[in-house]
Design a protein around this motif. Structure first.
Motif, PDB file in Angstrom:
ATOM      1  N   THR A  16       0.842  -1.194   0.000  1.00 36.60           N
ATOM      2  CA  THR A  16       0.000   0.000   0.000  1.00 36.60           C
ATOM      3  C   THR A  16       0.879   1.246   0.000  1.00 36.60           C
ATOM      4  OG1 THR A  16      -1.570  -1.248   1.369  1.00 36.60           O
ATOM      5  CG2 THR A  16      -1.972   1.102   1.118  1.00 36.60           C
ATOM      6  N   SER A  17       0.764   2.049  -1.045  1.00 36.85           N
ATOM      7  CA  SER A  17       1.601   3.243  -1.189  1.00 36.85           C
ATOM      8  C   SER A  17       1.034   4.400  -0.370  1.00 36.85           C
ATOM      9  CB  SER A  17       1.665   3.654  -2.659  1.00 36.85           C
ATOM     10  OG  SER A  17       0.393   4.117  -3.093  1.00 36.85           O
ATOM     11  N   TRP A  18       1.839   5.482  -0.264  1.00 32.20           N
ATOM     12  CA  TRP A  18       1.355   6.685   0.409  1.00 32.20           C
ATOM     13  C   TRP A  18       0.127   7.243  -0.294  1.00 32.20           C
ATOM     14  CZ3 TRP A  18       2.168   7.868   5.123  1.00 32.20           C
ATOM     15  CH2 TRP A  18       3.385   7.591   5.750  1.00 32.20           C
ATOM     16  N   ASP A  19       0.133   7.219  -1.618  1.00 30.99           N
ATOM     17  CA  ASP A  19      -1.030   7.701  -2.371  1.00 30.99           C
ATOM     18  C   ASP A  19      -2.269   6.875  -2.033  1.00 30.99           C
ATOM     19  OD1 ASP A  19       0.349   9.737  -3.598  1.00 30.99           O
ATOM     20  OD2 ASP A  19       0.758   8.607  -5.432  1.00 30.99           O
ATOM     21  N   ASP A  20      -2.095   5.556  -1.943  1.00 30.89           N
ATOM     22  CA  ASP A  20      -3.225   4.683  -1.606  1.00 30.89           C
ATOM     23  C   ASP A  20      -3.769   4.998  -0.210  1.00 30.89           C
ATOM     24  OD1 ASP A  20      -3.119   3.336  -4.021  1.00 30.89           O
ATOM     25  OD2 ASP A  20      -1.820   1.746  -3.250  1.00 30.89           O
ATOM     26  N   ILE A  21      -2.859   5.212   0.738  1.00 37.63           N
ATOM     27  CA  ILE A  21      -3.302   5.490   2.107  1.00 37.63           C
ATOM     28  C   ILE A  21      -4.041   6.819   2.169  1.00 37.63           C
ATOM     29  CG2 ILE A  21      -2.510   5.956   4.470  1.00 37.63           C
ATOM     30  CD1 ILE A  21      -0.194   4.042   3.915  1.00 37.63           C
ATOM     31  N   PHE A  22      -3.537   7.808   1.461  1.00 38.29           N
ATOM     32  CA  PHE A  22      -4.217   9.111   1.423  1.00 38.29           C
ATOM     33  C   PHE A  22      -5.596   8.972   0.785  1.00 38.29           C
ATOM     34  CE2 PHE A  22      -4.181  13.632  -0.461  1.00 38.29           C
ATOM     35  CZ  PHE A  22      -4.895  14.131   0.621  1.00 38.29           C
ATOM     36  N   GLU A  23      -5.668   8.221  -0.314  1.00 37.81           N
ATOM     37  CA  GLU A  23      -6.969   8.009  -0.961  1.00 37.81           C
ATOM     38  C   GLU A  23      -7.917   7.242  -0.044  1.00 37.81           C
ATOM     39  OE1 GLU A  23      -8.088   9.320  -3.813  1.00 37.81           O
ATOM     40  OE2 GLU A  23      -6.183  10.411  -3.831  1.00 37.81           O
ATOM     41  N   PHE A  24      -7.385   6.283   0.700  1.00 34.09           N
ATOM     42  CA  PHE A  24      -8.205   5.556   1.666  1.00 34.09           C
ATOM     43  C   PHE A  24      -8.727   6.498   2.742  1.00 34.09           C
ATOM     44  CE2 PHE A  24      -8.202   3.274   5.830  1.00 34.09           C
ATOM     45  CZ  PHE A  24      -9.360   2.541   5.626  1.00 34.09           C
ATOM     46  N   SER A  25      -7.864   7.366   3.257  1.00 37.94           N
ATOM     47  CA  SER A  25      -8.279   8.339   4.261  1.00 37.94           C
ATOM     48  C   SER A  25      -9.436   9.193   3.745  1.00 37.94           C
ATOM     49  CB  SER A  25      -7.088   9.234   4.644  1.00 37.94           C
ATOM     50  OG  SER A  25      -7.482  10.260   5.517  1.00 37.94           O
ATOM     51  N   LYS A  26      -9.324   9.655   2.512  1.00 37.64           N
ATOM     52  CA  LYS A  26     -10.389  10.483   1.941  1.00 37.64           C
ATOM     53  C   LYS A  26     -11.658   9.672   1.708  1.00 37.64           C
ATOM     54  CE  LYS A  26      -7.709  12.085  -1.385  1.00 37.64           C
ATOM     55  NZ  LYS A  26      -7.339  12.851  -2.601  1.00 37.64           N
ATOM     56  N   ALA A  27     -11.498   8.407   1.328  1.00 37.87           N
ATOM     57  CA  ALA A  27     -12.667   7.552   1.106  1.00 37.87           C
ATOM     58  C   ALA A  27     -13.430   7.306   2.407  1.00 37.87           C
ATOM     59  CB  ALA A  27     -12.236   6.222   0.484  1.00 37.87           C
ATOM     60  N   VAL A  28     -12.702   7.133   3.507  1.00 39.76           N
ATOM     61  CA  VAL A  28     -13.360   7.010   4.810  1.00 39.76           C
ATOM     62  C   VAL A  28     -14.153   8.276   5.110  1.00 39.76           C
ATOM     63  CG1 VAL A  28     -12.981   6.829   7.303  1.00 39.76           C
ATOM     64  CG2 VAL A  28     -11.699   5.359   5.743  1.00 39.76           C
ATOM     65  N   GLY A  29     -13.528   9.432   4.882  1.00 43.13           N
ATOM     66  CA  GLY A  29     -14.227  10.689   5.102  1.00 43.13           C
ATOM     67  C   GLY A  29     -15.474  10.829   4.252  1.00 43.13           C
ATOM     68  N   ARG A  30     -15.369  10.425   3.001  1.00 43.87           N
ATOM     69  CA  ARG A  30     -16.506  10.595   2.087  1.00 43.87           C
ATOM     70  C   ARG A  30     -17.555   9.487   2.242  1.00 43.87           C
ATOM     71  NH1 ARG A  30     -12.342  13.157  -1.778  1.00 43.87           N
ATOM     72  NH2 ARG A  30     -13.099  15.326  -1.772  1.00 43.87           N
ATOM     73  N   SER A  31     -17.249   8.462   3.043  1.00 51.00           N
ATOM     74  CA  SER A  31     -18.267   7.439   3.320  1.00 51.00           C
ATOM     75  C   SER A  31     -19.299   7.935   4.329  1.00 51.00           C
ATOM     76  CB  SER A  31     -17.601   6.160   3.845  1.00 51.00           C
ATOM     77  OG  SER A  31     -17.136   6.326   5.183  1.00 51.00           O
ATOM     78  N   PHE A  32     -18.937   8.967   5.085  1.00 49.35           N
ATOM     79  CA  PHE A  32     -19.785   9.432   6.178  1.00 49.35           C
ATOM     80  C   PHE A  32     -21.178   9.849   5.712  1.00 49.35           C
ATOM     81  CE2 PHE A  32     -21.623  12.871   8.599  1.00 49.35           C
ATOM     82  CZ  PHE A  32     -21.582  12.411   9.902  1.00 49.35           C
TER      83      PHE A  32
END
Length: 304
Positions: free
Chosen positions: A197-213
């Motif tokens: 898992t790259s830094w880009d993937d982790i950042f995208e995951f972080s944003k996806a968690v936020g946008r799941s709300f």
């Protein structure tokens, strides 16, 4: 490489998106915004919504702070550098309806400079999570919530959900009550890049968690907002809110971090409910929905 400026911009966009969605969902209340500066470095945007059709009190906060870490925080994090940068979005919503759940979400980024052999490399990680605290546990709602989170996790790493779900079960546990705060969710901290898992993937995951709300909470609110409720059910809601307050004041790491780093008190304690009650030795009736809820406030339930 992901920059601090990019993280700040994207997290602020997520704050904007969630505030718009919540105003539409509530249909009455509007957010009030306070811009603030932190003594020592950085600041944030505190946004509070209250006295609405659905939301009794809620906050969607953004902060980006920097400066020097207090000794207590350095010891707790087991790091020894002084300078830090942290950015995040934090949300807590307390509905006025006892059949609509409390929800919490947080996404954050932390960075410290570190020197190795004359080269400057940042020590950095992402953290966050989303968890649900129903006043009454409806099993279909819990399954929908966890299935949605699993789908989000699986897009980035097939091992994330199981790992972060267990982390949430352990973290959101009120030890002195021997019960979980709610039905859990996902929680993670110090998430860094790996071979998988790259830094880009982790950042995208972080944003996806936020946008799941927003889509998750919109669905849960719409399931119950029109259902009638009794005075006894609202009394139970206030009782359950007291447990939420206990966790946030006794165990919550974000609360402790904010207080130790001289954060803005109103923003830090925004998570507390507007009204809560501590009834002495309250025991729900045998066979009641309240008793059923207590029986489901346990770790390791496979909701997904």
């Amino acid at each position: 490489m992901i920059t601090k400026e990019q993280i700040v911009d994207d997290y602020q966009s997520i704050q904007d998106e969630i505030c718009t969605a919540l105003e539409i969902l509530d249909g009455k209340a509007k957010f009030e915004q306070e811009l603030w500066q932190r003594e020592g470095g950085g600041g944030g945007r505190t946004r509070v919504i209250q006295n609405g059709n659905i939301v009794e009190k809620g906050g969607v906060n953004f902060s980006a702070v920097d400066g020097q870490l207090p000794e207590a925080i350095k010891k707790s994090l087991k790091i020894y550098q002084d300078d830090f940068f942290a950015a995040g979005v934090s949300i807590v919503i307390h509905p006025n309806h006892p059949l609509v759940p409390i929800i919490h979400m947080n996404i954050r980024y932390f960075e410290m400079p570190s020197t190795f052999g004359g080269m400057k490399e940042p020590v950095r990680w992402f953290g966050g999570g989303i968890d649900l605290t129903p006043h009454y546990v409806f099993e279909d709602d819990a399954k929908f919530f966890h299935s949605s989170l699993k789908a989000t996790c699986d897009k980035y790493n097939s091992g994330f959900y199981d790992r972060f779900k267990k982390w949430a079960d352990d973290y959101f546990f009120i030890k002195h009550r021997n019960e979980t705060r709610g039905v859990g969710g996902i929680f993670y901290d110090r998430l860094t890049a790996t071979e998988e898992t790259s830094w880009d993937d982790i950042f995208e995951f972080s944003k996806a968690v936020g946008r799941s709300f927003a889509p998750i909470y919109t669905e849960l609110v719409n399931r119950h907002k029109s259902e009638p409720f009794t005075a006894d059910q609202q009394q139970w809601q206030y009782q359950r809110r007291s447990r939420y307050a206990e966790f946030n004041l006794v165990y919550d790491a974000g609360t402790k971090f904010g207080l130790e780093t001289n954060g803005r008190i109103e923003s830090i304690l925004m998570s507390l409910p507007p009204t809560a009650k501590w009834l002495y030795n309250y025991q729900p009736a045998t066979g009641s929905e309240e008793e059923k809820t207590l029986s489901l406030l346990k770790k390791d339930i496979n909701w997904a």
